[in-house]
Write a protein that holds these residues in place. Structure first.
Motif, PDB file in Angstrom:
ATOM      1  N   SER A   1     -11.524  33.858 -47.097  1.00 27.51           N
ATOM      2  CA  SER A   1     -10.273  34.196 -47.286  1.00 27.51           C
ATOM      3  C   SER A   1      -9.579  35.037 -48.017  1.00 27.51           C
ATOM      4  N   TYR A   2     -10.727  35.578 -49.067  1.00 30.62           N
ATOM      5  CA  TYR A   2     -10.171  36.869 -49.808  1.00 30.62           C
ATOM      6  C   TYR A   2     -10.299  37.824 -49.017  1.00 30.62           C
ATOM      7  N   MET A   3     -11.552  38.066 -48.052  1.00 29.54           N
ATOM      8  CA  MET A   3     -11.687  39.264 -47.119  1.00 29.54           C
ATOM      9  C   MET A   3     -10.398  39.241 -46.042  1.00 29.54           C
ATOM     10  N   VAL A   4     -10.159  38.107 -45.414  1.00 25.28           N
ATOM     11  CA  VAL A   4      -9.252  38.101 -44.405  1.00 25.28           C
ATOM     12  C   VAL A   4      -7.709  38.664 -44.977  1.00 25.28           C
ATOM     13  N   GLY A   5      -7.405  38.088 -46.408  1.00 28.60           N
ATOM     14  CA  GLY A   5      -6.371  38.557 -46.792  1.00 28.60           C
ATOM     15  C   GLY A   5      -6.360  40.129 -47.100  1.00 28.60           C
ATOM     16  N   LEU A   6      -7.345  40.606 -47.675  1.00 29.36           N
ATOM     17  CA  LEU A   6      -7.396  41.881 -47.968  1.00 29.36           C
ATOM     18  C   LEU A   6      -7.444  42.756 -46.422  1.00 29.36           C
ATOM     19  N   GLY A   7      -8.054  42.086 -45.725  1.00 26.45           N
ATOM     20  CA  GLY A   7      -8.244  42.725 -44.146  1.00 26.45           C
ATOM     21  C   GLY A   7      -6.611  42.800 -43.726  1.00 26.45           C
ATOM     22  N   PHE A   8      -5.812  41.966 -43.679  1.00 27.42           N
ATOM     23  CA  PHE A   8      -4.296  41.972 -43.139  1.00 27.42           C
ATOM     24  C   PHE A   8      -3.537  42.847 -44.112  1.00 27.42           C
ATOM     25  N   LEU A   9      -3.833  42.889 -45.415  1.00 28.19           N
ATOM     26  CA  LEU A   9      -3.193  43.902 -46.121  1.00 28.19           C
ATOM     27  C   LEU A   9      -3.517  45.480 -45.998  1.00 28.19           C
ATOM     28  N   ILE A  10      -4.873  45.697 -45.622  1.00 29.25           N
ATOM     29  CA  ILE A  10      -5.112  47.120 -45.043  1.00 29.25           C
ATOM     30  C   ILE A  10      -4.367  47.411 -43.679  1.00 29.25           C
ATOM     31  N   PHE A  11      -4.543  46.322 -42.961  1.00 26.07           N
ATOM     32  CA  PHE A  11      -3.618  46.686 -41.743  1.00 26.07           C
ATOM     33  C   PHE A  11      -2.307  46.902 -41.744  1.00 26.07           C
ATOM     34  N   PHE A  12      -1.780  46.526 -42.805  1.00 28.32           N
ATOM     35  CA  PHE A  12      -0.050  46.660 -42.985  1.00 28.32           C
ATOM     36  C   PHE A  12      -0.028  48.179 -43.464  1.00 28.32           C
ATOM     37  N   PHE A  13      -1.051  48.791 -44.275  1.00 28.07           N
ATOM     38  CA  PHE A  13      -1.058  50.133 -44.821  1.00 28.07           C
ATOM     39  C   PHE A  13      -1.326  51.058 -43.568  1.00 28.07           C
ATOM     40  N   PHE A  14      -2.369  50.652 -42.725  1.00 31.66           N
ATOM     41  CA  PHE A  14      -2.316  51.398 -41.419  1.00 31.66           C
ATOM     42  C   PHE A  14      -0.947  51.548 -40.562  1.00 31.66           C
ATOM     43  N   THR A  15      -0.412  50.403 -40.469  1.00 31.58           N
ATOM     44  CA  THR A  15       0.735  50.402 -39.678  1.00 31.58           C
ATOM     45  C   THR A  15       1.874  51.288 -40.462  1.00 31.58           C
ATOM     46  N   TYR A  16       1.988  51.324 -41.788  1.00 27.23           N
ATOM     47  CA  TYR A  16       2.853  52.212 -42.574  1.00 27.23           C
ATOM     48  C   TYR A  16       2.606  53.513 -42.517  1.00 27.23           C
ATOM     49  N   ILE A  17       1.198  53.968 -42.431  1.00 24.13           N
ATOM     50  CA  ILE A  17       1.023  55.230 -42.227  1.00 24.13           C
ATOM     51  C   ILE A  17       1.309  55.874 -40.710  1.00 24.13           C
ATOM     52  N   MET A  18       0.919  55.211 -39.898  1.00 30.58           N
ATOM     53  CA  MET A  18       1.362  55.343 -38.540  1.00 30.58           C
ATOM     54  C   MET A  18       2.856  55.344 -38.163  1.00 30.58           C
ATOM     55  N   HIS A  19       3.741  54.578 -38.843  1.00 30.09           N
ATOM     56  CA  HIS A  19       5.053  54.785 -38.816  1.00 30.09           C
ATOM     57  C   HIS A  19       5.695  55.858 -39.642  1.00 30.09           C
ATOM     58  N   ASN A  20       5.148  56.240 -40.625  1.00 37.04           N
ATOM     59  CA  ASN A  20       5.641  57.698 -41.361  1.00 37.04           C
ATOM     60  C   ASN A  20       5.115  59.037 -40.571  1.00 37.04           C
ATOM     61  N   SER A  21       4.012  58.828 -39.738  1.00 37.29           N
ATOM     62  CA  SER A  21       3.351  60.042 -39.456  1.00 37.29           C
ATOM     63  C   SER A  21       3.797  60.476 -37.946  1.00 37.29           C
ATOM     64  N   MET A  22       4.346  59.374 -37.090  1.00 38.66           N
ATOM     65  CA  MET A  22       4.903  59.726 -35.782  1.00 38.66           C
ATOM     66  C   MET A  22       5.984  60.755 -35.584  1.00 38.66           C
ATOM     67  N   THR A  23       5.708  61.829 -35.144  1.00 33.88           N
ATOM     68  CA  THR A  23       6.858  62.931 -34.642  1.00 33.88           C
ATOM     69  C   THR A  23       6.389  63.194 -33.431  1.00 33.88           C
ATOM     70  N   PRO A  24       7.392  64.071 -32.689  1.00 36.64           N
ATOM     71  CA  PRO A  24       7.123  64.435 -31.544  1.00 36.64           C
ATOM     72  C   PRO A  24       5.924  65.724 -31.363  1.00 36.64           C
ATOM     73  N   SER A  25       5.548  66.225 -32.558  1.00 38.70           N
ATOM     74  CA  SER A  25       4.520  67.112 -32.945  1.00 38.70           C
ATOM     75  C   SER A  25       3.471  66.850 -33.847  1.00 38.70           C
ATOM     76  N   THR A  26       3.066  65.544 -33.926  1.00 40.52           N
ATOM     77  CA  THR A  26       2.069  65.075 -34.921  1.00 40.52           C
ATOM     78  C   THR A  26       0.738  65.643 -34.650  1.00 40.52           C
ATOM     79  N   GLY A  27      -0.171  66.080 -35.474  1.00 38.17           N
ATOM     80  CA  GLY A  27      -1.414  66.563 -35.378  1.00 38.17           C
ATOM     81  C   GLY A  27      -2.389  65.431 -35.687  1.00 38.17           C
ATOM     82  N   VAL A  28      -3.673  65.746 -35.276  1.00 40.22           N
ATOM     83  CA  VAL A  28      -4.650  64.809 -35.508  1.00 40.22           C
ATOM     84  C   VAL A  28      -5.011  64.345 -36.951  1.00 40.22           C
ATOM     85  N   GLU A  29      -4.785  65.399 -37.717  1.00 38.36           N
ATOM     86  CA  GLU A  29      -4.906  65.284 -39.184  1.00 38.36           C
ATOM     87  C   GLU A  29      -3.944  64.249 -39.871  1.00 38.36           C
ATOM     88  N   HIS A  30      -2.765  63.930 -39.044  1.00 35.22           N
ATOM     89  CA  HIS A  30      -1.601  62.938 -39.664  1.00 35.22           C
ATOM     90  C   HIS A  30      -2.087  61.419 -39.343  1.00 35.22           C
TER      91      HIS A  30
END
Length: 527
Positions: free
Chosen positions: A341-370
């Motif tokens: 349960s600890y790992m699953v909770g941490l996994g869902f939290l990390i997945f949230f941070f992944f979606t947060y980064i992707m949400h903030n990185s998306m532009t019509p000219s985003t590069g690989v590094e973003h």
């Protein structure tokens, strides 16, 4: 029913290594083929003279066959013996791959893809049980981790491998590549895989034929609705309405049949286990996130950023390597008694941070590094989710119930992916339309900035030899394309925001988990 003792199936030394290789090979064959065709659809359309709707059936037929056969795998293994069923499935998959590559028209290809899916669906869950039972109880968390590497890495390998084969050879080679691997897997399975001893086979008049029919009807209809709903305008289409009705009535009748028949094709009684119920929900969400994000990232990079199919696929590789690296670590932590349960909770939290980064990185000219670090986080999150969810689903089950539980988790992961892809494609279209209307409403042609932009574009086209009227028309087309591109980017950002909220909302589910054994004991799991 005569049961096989657990020790009869545990292997040691080189035999266990070869069984592990066989199981991983079969898992990869099945999973890679789910996504490898995505990048070849355009080439298939050209050479087979098919429409876009027709060629979509190449994906749909495989998915329908997969989801139909997965819940029946446990029962089929009991009837024919696990090794016989496993080897037959590999042979069916391999022969169907050859026939797919030789198809002369689109409907031949669709038919052979369906047959390939029937063989492939059986490989997925049977491989899981074989690999789990080959390890002693203390190492079964590690066994799940090894199996998980194939399940998680497979969907990511498909697009770059398919892109390479299509770019350098031709589309039939995405199927031909399965033939030598299938032959190797067949020889290894015949030589090393053992079958548990089951009780007597059912007579033909005891077989749950009605259950098989109802399962096929409701799962097949549901999968079609999910795959074709968006392009057919959902409930404004008579076929979608009819199949949705079949799905609902088929599901209700199937549940009634399985709960009342003496020899059910799928044992629903196993869902009385609380952890399995929670695990199937989490597997559904995991499939939603895994297949949904695997779909949206290549679409964004190809349609907005203008990348090739191969480059879009290669972007996902570092995250997959991260997942593969995480799996054995997670397996070791499970062996040492860290609660799932600890790992699953941490996994869902990390997945949230992944979606947060992707949400903030998306532009019509985003590069690989973003995008890179977001995808690395996705890889860590998947590693923390897959093995703990699988083990907690089965942690309070015993004996043959483990195999039947594994079939449910496999089916729910596949269905989660189908729901994810259907919902995400629908919302991309809807959100894009909304954002387009909002952006156009701000394009006031009386504003000096808009007039200057149009004039600059018009002059640019006039300098290339176009007339003033033609240049003005082209200037408006450029602005319209820019609006469409921006509205698409905004819709992808919305999707990642809602995915992130969904993963955050999943974290409290871990408090419903009952404490079971981390080291699951599927001695008599039957697949």
């Amino acid at each position: 029913m005569v049961q096989t003792g657990e020790d009869d199936l545990v292997e040691y030394g080189y035999r266990r290594v070869l069984i592990t290789i066989t199981a991983i090979l079969c898992t990869l064959l099945e999973i890679v083929d789910t996504t490898i065709v995505n990048v070849a659809l355009t080439n298939m359309r050209g050479s087979l003279g098919a429409t876009l709707n027709d060629v979509a059936w190449v994906i749909t037929a495989y998915a329908i066959a997969n989801v139909i056969v997965i819940p029946m795998t446990s029962w089929l293994s009991q009837q024919f013996g696990r090794r016989n069923y496993f080897v037959t499935s590999i042979i069916i998959f391999t022969i169907a791959s050859f026939l797919c590559g030789n198809a002369d028209n689109i409907w031949e290809l669709v038919t052979f893809r369906f047959i390939q899916g029937l063989g492939g669906g059986a490989l997925l869950v049977t491989a899981q049980t074989i690999i789990t039972e080959s390890y002693p109880v203390a190492k079964r968390g590690m066994a799940q981790a090894i199996y998980g590497m194939g399940v998680i890495v497979g969907p990511t390998l498909g697009p770059p491998l398919g892109g390479y084969l299509v770019d350098n050879f031709s589309w039939p080679y995405i199927f031909y590549i399965n033939i030598p691997l299938g032959i190797i897997a067949t020889v290894l399975a015949l030589t090393f895989v053992k079958s548990p001893k089951y009780g007597e086979k059912l007579k033909s008049n005891q077989v749950d034929w009605l259950g098989i029919f109802l399962l096929t009807a409701f799962i097949g209809s549901l999968q079609y609705v999910l795959e074709h709903g968006q392009q057919d305008d959902w409930f404004n289409n008579k076929t979608i309405i009819l199949l949705s009705t079949i799905t609902v009535f088929g599901l209700v009748l199937f549940i009634w049949r399985e709960l009342t028949y003496k020899y059910p094709i799928v044992n629903l009684g196993v869902l009385k286990d609380g952890n399995l119920r929670i695990g199937t929900v989490m597997c559904f969400i995991l499939g939603f996130g895994l297949y949904g994000s695997t779909l949206i990232i290549p679409i964004y990079t190809q349609t907005i950023l203008g990348w090739t199919a191969t480059d879009a696929g290669l972007l996902l590789i570092p995250g997959s390597i991260t997942t593969a690296f995480m799996m054995p670590i997670v397996g070791k932590l499970l062996q040492r008694g860290v609660p799932q349960s600890y790992m699953v909770g941490l996994g869902f939290l990390i997945f949230f941070f992944f979606t947060y980064i992707m949400h903030n990185s998306m532009t019509p000219s985003t590069g690989v590094e973003h995008l890179y670090w977001g995808l690395i986080l996705r890889g860590i999150g998947l590693g923390l989710l897959f093995v703990p969810i699988t083990t907690l689903s089965l942690s309070t089950l015993k004996g043959k119930d483990i195999g039947e539980g594994a079939a449910f988790t496999g089916m729910m992961r596949q269905l989660g992916g189908s729901f994810g892809i259907a919902i995400i494609t629908t919302f991309i279209t809807r959100f894009s339309q909304e954002h387009r209307l909002n952006l156009v409403s701000h394009l006031d042609t009386t504003k000096i900035e808009v007039q200057e932009r149009v004039l600059m574009l018009q002059k640019g086209f006039m300098s290339k030899g176009f007339t003033a009227n033609e240049s003005l028309k082209k200037a408006y087309q450029v602005i319209d394309y820019s609006v469409m591109k921006q509205s698409a980017v905004l819709s992808y950002m919305d999707i990642f925001m809602y995915l992130g909220i969904m993963f955050l909302c999943c974290i409290p589910i871990i408090f419903l988990i009952k404490k079971g054994k981390n080291k699951i004991n599927p001695a008599d799991a039957m697949h």
